[in-house]
Design an enzyme around this catalytic site. Structure first.
Site, PDB file in Angstrom:
ATOM      1  CD  GLU A  11      -6.095   5.171  -0.016  1.00  0.00           C
ATOM      2  OE1 GLU A  11      -5.145   5.927   0.290  1.00  0.00           O
ATOM      3  OE2 GLU A  11      -6.427   4.185   0.669  1.00  0.00           O
ATOM      4  CG  HIS A  66      -1.857   1.146   1.313  1.00  0.00           C
ATOM      5  ND1 HIS A  66      -3.159   1.088   0.872  1.00  0.00           N
ATOM      6  CD2 HIS A  66      -1.686   2.404   1.754  1.00  0.00           C
ATOM      7  CE1 HIS A  66      -3.744   2.259   1.041  1.00  0.00           C
ATOM      8  NE2 HIS A  66      -2.858   3.090   1.577  1.00  0.00           N
ATOM      9  CD  GLU A  67       1.487   3.552   3.670  1.00  0.00           C
ATOM     10  OE1 GLU A  67       1.650   4.613   3.030  1.00  0.00           O
ATOM     11  OE2 GLU A  67       0.454   3.314   4.330  1.00  0.00           O
ATOM     12  CG  HIS A  92       0.263   6.213  -0.839  1.00  0.00           C
ATOM     13  ND1 HIS A  92      -0.736   6.964  -1.410  1.00  0.00           N
ATOM     14  CD2 HIS A  92      -0.305   5.534   0.187  1.00  0.00           C
ATOM     15  CE1 HIS A  92      -1.878   6.751  -0.747  1.00  0.00           C
ATOM     16  NE2 HIS A  92      -1.645   5.880   0.217  1.00  0.00           N
TER      17      HIS A  92
END
Lengths: 497, 497
Positions: A289, A259-260, A263
């Site tokens: 997102e 997820h990170e 980004h």
């Protein structure tokens, strides 16, 4: 120096101050000894205040006007547009209100923590009332055409309007609630094996392999651990992520890293020409997102991904996983289960948590309900949306820090990001017929290159809506996400939808 | 806010900017990915420039005058004294000169690295000429009573004068040169066992035990690794150190940790009331170095220290050290050997490296010699002082970065620190009769408390000279250090001195 260059020079110093502040925050969450807390808070306030003062200075306004005649190129035009918008908004909020909000947030965060410890919403209620009142004041100061909530939403999702969010969320809700109800009645797959003891060093090593494979550039970034995972950028060439490793959950760390990194790949992929300008950022929180969710869900929870990586994970944890088949593992990481906590929600139920928050925020800002009505409203809505009811407010209305931080209008961007991710991924699949086969070899080069070409490089030069229209050929809609979920979960669960 | 409070508020923001810059530097040396280099240089320049601008602003001068009538206490008086001095000095250096020095340093550092790679002093000579010329200009701008070098020395050792340094160094030199010559003729102790392979994890663990034992507070600090060890403070409650571990040298990391922790203990020991003011710093580089050397040498290279810690080190490295006696180990870590490289020099020969640099700096600033005379002068002096001659300029005049960084007047503070450390430690021994016995139990509580009470707490409220006079009862002299060395090395080597 002409006036455009003079403007850029001033903006560069503002950016340097903001990026320095970001490093102070990163350090606070990763390495800072406990003794550093008080000085760090003061240092951050100084840097942020100074950056704000310098950005809202009259001379920026004067230079903005003068620079219009000295713009060197199209990128410069985009820069002026973005800075003009930011400047006007920043100047509309009176200093007194900025100060009051900062103070209110300081008190509200502390009260929120106390309320959670005491499991007593009343401890937080007065502070939340104040936060809402100040947000309403802020919305009025910023101005809007249709509805007050628009002014707040604009902060996080520029160009998006409340009416459009409402329309998207309605179409989502209409299909999602019955689908979740149907899945909840099925026998859930076994996932107990995910929750054995898993050595965190092995998890870390596996996570690093995955990050290398998806193209996260460690020459221009690094991973650390923190209590709440996040990504942060100090320049296009220094974009860092953190993760959290749970010794009793083998996948939470890896999905958090993915997820990170999603980004971070966005920010590492910005056009280098945007460095140190206000354009060097994600164009909206929703678009940001979308990138994190695409790598976490469309990739990280897909079968092709695990066709490559599952054997590697098994090699790290033979005693826990050697007797678990790829198929059983894939089902376990995609187990759907209505629950009370947003951050622990699976891919299917997650958006219902957001829809609930959006509805409540709209009503709060429209002054249709007050802060003290929230616990009841929250619990009723949870029952209606997910068929579960929090046993207390810590599991309910007190679970998120966002409101305590003064952020109203932020939540919808999570679901907007999810919808964008599916719409973007559908296009990527069409453009890259080999995508699944490459993923099953652990090769994501083409996907990343496609995302960079069509989305990442632009930074704030294009709005989210413009990027979606140009590169997916459609305005944002819930249809691709719903189709993705129907296809994927129709295989995993015996459902009609 | 009265004018004193207004002044403090402005100084607080300046301090916040400087401390933020220090964190950016710490990160650059410890964790920053290579890609971050360019942006970090720019961000640091912005923060440092902004801090300088805000400190030298006319309004600080006006507030300094006005505040004289609003000082709340004695600490406030000390603050005004220190800030007045800093302000006057900072304003005397024209902006143009600050800019020229910054640019010259940028080029000189790069040239120094190239010169080292090519082993060619000529590559660096022109840049060094420029650095010297600019330092002369700076000294003239700052002003002085007796000699130009005073103006530069004042930057690093406030209150100290060139004539006093010359007198101290002469008395040192007169005894030291024959002593070193005599030791050099003795059979050196065996130290080969220190240079076997030593696992760095074991070294790290041992170092952490030592740091805990001497009282370094990990709640208000942390240790990391970096190429060049250093200590840095972001507040009194966040003072960090770094070390460097050599897999083929078991003691270099531990002495480096002790050295940096000595600096850090000084800053952790400042009176909390000084936090966020210009008084919250070491009073001079010499006093700072006295604390690092005291812990590194008077403690870390003492027999009582190893009476406690050697068994622990053996436990970490049984295969390398179980057959080596405490006595053999103690002799090995105190082996004296004239050599060309300052940073590798032992306790006895170290100061001669500094004396040489001081002499050359004095002559350069007095324009008695030029940069191009340095290689010859350096090598002749090395022969005269230490009886060794560098085989090339990388081992000679190109070994230190200080001049390339624009720092002239800095070197003498290393020897001043050594002299102070012995004079201070002699007093501590008199005040604490149990000091050796406590050290042999690994207990340094009383020593640290004594140093805090008499030195650390004051920060910049007292000059180094005032602290020495008040708490050692004598002005700074070379006698205690010479006595310490004679006593210690008279036991280790069969020498007359």
């Amino acid at each position: 120096m002409n006036s455009y260059e003079a403007l850029c020079s001033r903006l560069s110093a503002v950016d340097d101050l903001q990026k320095a502040a970001a490093l102070l925050e990163w350090d606070r969450e990763t390495h800072m000894p406990i003794g550093g807390v008080a000085a760090r808070a003061r240092q951050l306030a100084t840097l942020r205040t100074l950056a704000h003062e310098r950005f809202t200075d009259d001379r920026i306004g004067a230079l903005l006007e003068a620079a219009a005649g000295a713009v060197p190129d199209a990128c410069g035009e985009d820069l002026l547009d973005v800075v003009r918008r930011d400047y006007v908004r920043a100047r509309r909020v009176p200093k007194r209100l900025v100060h009051d909000l900062t103070m209110a947030v300081g008190h509200a965060e502390a009260a929120w923590r106390r309320a959670r410890t005491a499991n007593d919403f009343a401890v937080f209620a007065g502070h939340l009332e104040r936060i809402i009142a100040l947000n309403i004041e802020k919305a009025e100061a910023l101005g809007y055409d249709e509805c007050r909530y628009d002014a707040l939403l604009e902060e996080y999702e520029p160009g998006m309007r409340t009416a459009a969010v409402r329309a998207l969320f309605s179409s989502l809700q209409a299909e999602l609630i019955p689908m979740v109800r149907e899945i909840a009645q099925c026998e859930p797959p076994d996932a107990a094996f995910l929750h054995q003891p898993y050595d965190v060093d092995g998890q870390w090593a596996f996570g690093m392999e995955v990050l290398q494979a998806i193209g996260y550039d460690f020459m221009r970034g690094r991973q650390d651990t923190s209590v709440h995972p996040f990504s942060t950028a100090f320049s296009i060439d220094d974009v860092r992520i953190t993760t959290r490793l749970d010794p009793h959950n083998v996948t939470s760390g890896i999905f958090s890293s993915l997820h990170e990194a999603g980004h971070a790949l966005y920010e590492q992929g910005l056009d280098p020409a945007l460095e140190n300008t206000p354009l060097a950022d994600g164009t909206s929180l929703g678009m940001h997102e979308s990138q994190s969710r695409l790598w976490e869900n469309q990739i990280g929870r897909s079968r092709p991904f695990w066709e490559h990586f599952y054997a590697r994970l098994q090699a790290h944890f033979p005693s826990q996983l050697s007797s678990v088949s790829l198929d059983a593992f894939y089902r376990a990481v995609n187990r759907v289960e209505p629950s009370c906590i947003r951050v622990e929600a699976d891919e299917v139920t997650y958006n219902l948590h957001i829809l609930l928050r959006f509805e409540l925020e709209e009503q709060l800002i429209a002054e249709q309900i007050g802060a003290r009505d929230l616990p009841t409203a929250w619990n009723e809505q949870m029952q209606a949306f997910l068929g579960v009811c929090p046993s207390n407010d810590v599991e309910g209305v007190l679970q998120d820090i966002h409101w305590a931080m003064g952020a109203i209008g932020y939540f919808p961007t999570y679901t907007l990001g999810n919808l964008m991710s599916a719409q973007i991924f559908t296009c990527a699949q069409a453009a890259l017929p080999d995508l699944n086969r490459s993923a099953a070899r652990g090769d994501f080069t083409d996907l990343l290159a496609w995302l960079r070409t069509h989305f990442h490089q632009y930074g704030r030069r294009r709005s989210a809506a413009a990027l979606m229209a140009q590169f997916t050929g459609e305005v944002l809609s819930a249809a691709p996400w719903l189709a993705y979920v129907r296809n994927k979960y129709g295989v995993l669960y015996p459902i009609q939808h």
